[in-house]
Design an enzyme around this catalytic site. Structure first.
Site, PDB file in Angstrom:
ATOM      1  N   GLU A 128       0.829  -1.211   0.000  1.00  8.97           N
ATOM      2  CA  GLU A 128       0.000   0.000   0.000  1.00  8.97           C
ATOM      3  C   GLU A 128       0.861   1.258   0.000  1.00  8.97           C
ATOM      4  OE1 GLU A 128      -2.551  -0.826  -1.178  1.00  8.97           O
ATOM      5  OE2 GLU A 128      -4.215  -0.670   0.219  1.00  8.97           O
ATOM      6  N   THR A 180      -5.418   6.916  -5.849  1.00  4.46           N
ATOM      7  CA  THR A 180      -5.546   7.089  -4.397  1.00  4.46           C
ATOM      8  C   THR A 180      -4.664   8.245  -3.917  1.00  4.46           C
ATOM      9  OG1 THR A 180      -6.055   4.760  -4.100  1.00  4.46           O
ATOM     10  CG2 THR A 180      -5.267   5.914  -2.166  1.00  4.46           C
TER      11      THR A 180
HETATM   12  N1  HSE Z   1      -8.587   4.719   3.194  1.00  2.40           N
HETATM   13  C1  HSE Z   1      -7.965   4.862   1.924  1.00  2.40           C
HETATM   14  C2  HSE Z   1      -8.423   6.173   1.295  1.00  2.40           C
HETATM   15  C3  HSE Z   1      -8.357   3.712   1.054  1.00  2.40           C
HETATM   16  O1  HSE Z   1      -9.615   6.442   1.323  1.00  2.40           O
HETATM   17  O2  HSE Z   1      -7.579   6.926   0.806  1.00  2.40           O
HETATM   18  C4  HSE Z   1      -7.763   3.747  -0.324  1.00  2.40           C
HETATM   19  O3  HSE Z   1      -8.292   2.678  -1.054  1.00  2.40           O
END
Ligand code: HSE
Length: 307
Positions: A128, A180
């Site tokens: 991640e 993201t």
């Molecule tokens: N919690 C993270 C975001 C998840 O919302 O940026 C990304 O998939």
């Protein structure tokens, strides 16, 4: 056992109000990974899809997760990995987490189950970090633990697996890409106390609703006053999808992860289907390519596929 094949569920991170702390695994879509243990060190990666993802282990989310795992394993072994992705990268459905989580779960099974699930989350968080610049675990954790999970703390890692009543999940993935890293960049760095209070109420309400099988409370708590107002601007048709889905009987829903996918929860299969109709109609009218899924919560997370 020298090789294994696993099936890895997509995940809905945040679950509307729980930014970076709540996540849910779903049955569909899913990826598959075949992993072979070798007695010479090194990791080779093959993809069976056209997403052009890196095959060099240090640049691949599954690769860096396996490297992190091997750093804590005493013997010099390696892996040959074949990844089949159905969860499109940049969909908001935990595509990078699926690769990372699937790889470490499969590796652990091949090595005789020596690591705990928490260890596996820790290894997979490296994936991640490579994908989004941040070690968040709200996709990885439900992927590995199944069902819904709460991350009470990330450093040190404190995971709370949650039960949830039977629910159907309708997902629409408009075929646009939201990175993201970009979706995190645009967020406000400071929030008002009154908004924080509202958000805390919703998170507590959602967790209580899940544990008490209280569908109405779940529905009322699916509200996000911090992230959704900013991110929804990146998703054409978001407000309309949400409004019309609720009219069609959804308990509630919102952006899946960092988007652009939108998910809605419902109690009945017929409602979930009706919501899919609404979503299809709206994106059809807007002339935006889209994909829909009507699915349910994945109770087990990553599982072994018998050939
Ligand atoms: N919690 C993270 C975001 C998840 O919302 O940026 C990304 O998939």
């Amino acid at each position: 056992m020298e090789s294994i094949k696993v099936r890895i569920p997509a995940t809905v991170a945040n679950m509307v109000c729980g930014f970076d702390i709540l996540g849910m695994a779903v049955e569909n879509p899913y990826d598959e990974i075949e992993l072979r243990l070798t007695d010479k060190s090194g990791i080779t990666i093959k993809h069976t899809d056209d997403y052009n993802l890196p095959t060099e282990a240090e640049k691949n989310v599954a690769g860096v997760s396996l490297i992190a795992l091997l750093e804590e394993y005493s013997k010099p072994v390696g892996f040959e990995m074949t990844i089949t992705k159905n969860i499109k990268p940049g969909s908001g459905l935990g595509s990078s987490a699926a690769s990372a989580a699937g790889a470490v779960v499969a590796a652990n099974l091949l090595l005789g189950n020596i690591f705990s699930k928490e260890d596996l989350v820790r290894f997979a968080m490296n994936g991640e970090r490579l994908a989004s610049g941040v070690k968040h675990a709200d996709n990885i954790t439900p992927c590995i633990f199944g069902s819904v999970t709460l991350i009470r703390s990330i450093f040190p890692l404190d995971i709370v697996p949650l039960s949830a009543p039977p629910m159907f999940v309708t997902i629409v993935h408009p075929q646009i890409e939201v990175k993201t890293s970009d979706a995190r960049q645009i967020l406000r760095k400071e929030i008002q106390l009154k908004d924080a209070i509202q958000q805390w109420g919703n998170i507590a309400g959602l967790v209580s609703g899940l544990l008490k099988n209280d569908y109405e409370l779940i529905g009322r708590s699916l509200e996000d006053v911090l992230i959704e107002p900013v991110r929804s601007i990146l998703i054409p048709g978001f407000d309309e999808v949400k409004k019309r889905s609720k009219e069609a009987g959804a308990l509630g829903g919102g952006i899946s992860g960092s988007g652009p996918s939108i998910f809605m929860l419902s109690k009945e299969a017929a409602t979930a289907k009706a919501i899919e109709q609404v979503m299809s109609e709206l994106y059809g009218k807007m002339g935006i390519e889209y994909k829909t899924y009507v699915t349910s919560i994945s109770r087990n997370g990553v599982c072994v596929v018998n050939n």
